[in-house]
Design an enzyme around this catalytic site. Structure first.
Site, PDB file in Angstrom:
ATOM      1  N   TYR A 124     -30.845  11.623 -31.504  1.00 53.91           N
ATOM      2  CA  TYR A 124     -31.518  12.904 -30.929  1.00 53.91           C
ATOM      3  C   TYR A 124     -32.963  13.138 -31.187  1.00 53.91           C
ATOM      4  CZ  TYR A 124     -30.992  17.823 -30.485  1.00 53.91           C
ATOM      5  OH  TYR A 124     -30.870  19.241 -30.009  1.00 53.91           O
ATOM      6  N   SER A 125     -33.401  13.170 -30.234  1.00 53.17           N
ATOM      7  CA  SER A 125     -34.640  13.552 -30.544  1.00 53.17           C
ATOM      8  C   SER A 125     -35.466  15.315 -29.572  1.00 53.17           C
ATOM      9  CB  SER A 125     -35.947  12.245 -29.337  1.00 53.17           C
ATOM     10  OG  SER A 125     -37.013  12.173 -29.381  1.00 53.17           O
ATOM     11  N   ASN A 126     -35.678  15.475 -30.180  1.00 57.08           N
ATOM     12  CA  ASN A 126     -37.185  16.962 -29.942  1.00 57.08           C
ATOM     13  C   ASN A 126     -38.353  16.169 -29.158  1.00 57.08           C
ATOM     14  OD1 ASN A 126     -35.069  18.617 -31.553  1.00 57.08           O
ATOM     15  ND2 ASN A 126     -35.945  18.467 -33.292  1.00 57.08           N
ATOM     16  N   SER A 137     -32.000  24.717 -31.215  1.00 56.53           N
ATOM     17  CA  SER A 137     -32.068  23.527 -29.668  1.00 56.53           C
ATOM     18  C   SER A 137     -30.854  23.930 -28.049  1.00 56.53           C
ATOM     19  CB  SER A 137     -31.373  22.082 -30.392  1.00 56.53           C
ATOM     20  OG  SER A 137     -32.935  21.851 -31.133  1.00 56.53           O
ATOM     21  N   GLY A 146     -28.112  25.205 -32.661  1.00 56.78           N
ATOM     22  CA  GLY A 146     -29.756  25.126 -32.234  1.00 56.78           C
ATOM     23  C   GLY A 146     -29.658  24.889 -33.930  1.00 56.78           C
TER      24      GLY A 146
END
Length: 404
Positions: free
Chosen positions: A210-212, A106, A360
């Site tokens: 939080y959003s991938n 990340s 990450g």
């Protein structure tokens, strides 16, 4: 490969320096009868401080659940010191390569965010544009995600995770192992995210989650506005501009990590999904396209620090965009004192200093990276993303605070 070429030159130069140092030492011995000690590093360490950080890194790998660790520290004067601990391979017991390549997961979000902020600085988009302006008709939720609508989501909200897009990664319900060799298109990742219920409904007071999936969507926005593939935009506008010779965005089908690198591990699981003590699975090789613009990239720790320096010094985005990037929001669930900006995390350290960076967690690798206002940058990576998380965070804080 540029990175491989740089490593070859660096290794040759280091070898030459070592030969010179050894020759000089032998000359001294001939005169004074002193014991010869070979210099094994390109940088000369400050013994007291370096011993402290080395001991802390070794503590992270002591029980074997985290096989290896590597760290690069750049002090405020630009001096770089690299550290390693543990083993690179639990089978061969080989040494962790100094400043080896790792999956930065990340931390990729910082690169994606910078690509978007560059476009904003060029006037090609506004952070308060609705996604609909650039991807008309694309963002429409289905099923449980029916409330998601690109007309109600701005680019800024995607950048700081206040869009309501899901945190879930629905295309890997059983983890990485069943899909480790599968390639995913970005649009496929987005369509899957659009089937998931949003964190909150349109019109509800916005909160942080939080959003991938949100960053996958940002990658699509960036490449639509730039008119080129995201990997090319990041390579040309960030990697090349900052002189990052050991950072890359893996291409389609690329499941390997460039050498040298430690191997990455995850815990074996029992029938109930619980970790099996003492059993690790090698997950070094897999297709990172499952993470896309949210977490696909690979780099060395020292190169991540170079990126942080270039960003802070204004070499990648204009001062106005850097100021926007560091405007933060409350981030429930993050460590105390951490707040999220636009693709960057504001970290209040135990010593009272504020740092900016990201972290990450890719399968097999856990990393943290940040820079302080005076230019001290630290990137640490360990080779198990499921173990020692609090300990890694505590040591990361300590390394950033070590200002002597």
């Amino acid at each position: 490969m540029k990175g491989s070429s740089r490593r070859a030159k660096r290794a040759a130069a280091a070898a030459g320096r070592r030969r010179g140092v050894l020759a000089a030492a032998l000359a001294v011995v001939a005169v004074a009868g002193l014991t010869v000690t070979a210099v094994a590093s390109e940088e000369r360490s400050r013994p007291a401080q370096d011993r402290t950080l080395q001991a802390g890194l070794e503590a992270l790998v002591k029980d074997g659940t985290v096989p290896g660790a590597l760290m690069s520290v750049r002090d405020r004067n630009g001096r770089v010191t690299n550290y390693t601990a543990g083993v690179a391979d639990i089978r061969t017991k080989s040494k962790v390569p100094t400043d080896g390549y790792v999956r930065i997961a990340s931390t990729t979000k910082m690169f994606t965010a910078v690509a978007v902020l560059q476009l904003a600085g060029e006037g090609k988009l506004s952070l308060d544009d609705a996604v609909e302006k650039h991807l008309p008709g694309v963002v429409r939720g289905t099923g449980d995600g029916a409330a998601i609508d690109g007309r109600n989501i701005t680019i800024r909200q995607l950048l700081n995770h206040t869009s309501g897009m899901t945190r879930e990664m629905p295309l890997m319900p059983e983890g990485i192992l069943p899909i480790r060799d599968r390639y995913f298109e970005a649009r496929e990742l987005l369509d899957a995210a659009l089937t998931q219920a949003p964190t909150f409904a349109p019109g509800q007071e916005r909160v942080w989650k939080y959003s991938n999936g949100g960053y996958v969507l940002l990658g699509l926005v960036a490449q639509k506005v730039a008119g080129r593939p995201l990997a090319e935009v990041i390579t040309n506008q960030i990697i090349n501009r900052a002189g990052l010779e050991e950072t890359y965005y893996p291409g389609p089908g690329d499941r390997e990590i460039r050498a040298p690198h430690p191997r990455g591990y995850l815990f074996a699981k029992d029938d109930k999904g619980n970790p099996v003590p003492g059993r690790l699975i090698d997950i070094t090789r897999f297709d990172p396209s499952i993470a896309g613009a949210a977490g696909q990239m690979i780099a060395t720790p020292s190169d991540v620090n170079k990126f942080l320096v270039a960003l802070q010094e204004g070499k990648l985005i204009k001062p106005a965009q850097l100021a926007e990037m560091r405007q933060t929001v409350d981030s429930p669930g993050f460590p105390e004192g951490w707040r999220y900006g636009l693709g960057t995390i504001e970290m209040k350290l135990s010593c009272g200093i504020t740092a900016y960076g990201h972290g990450g967690d890719a399968d097999g690798f856990q990393s943290r990276a940040a820079i302080t206002p005076d230019g001290r940058a630290v990137t640490i990576a360990v080779t198990n993303d499921e173990a020692g998380v609090p300990e890694v965070l505590a040591f990361f804080d300590k390394a950033l605070c070590a200002q002597k």
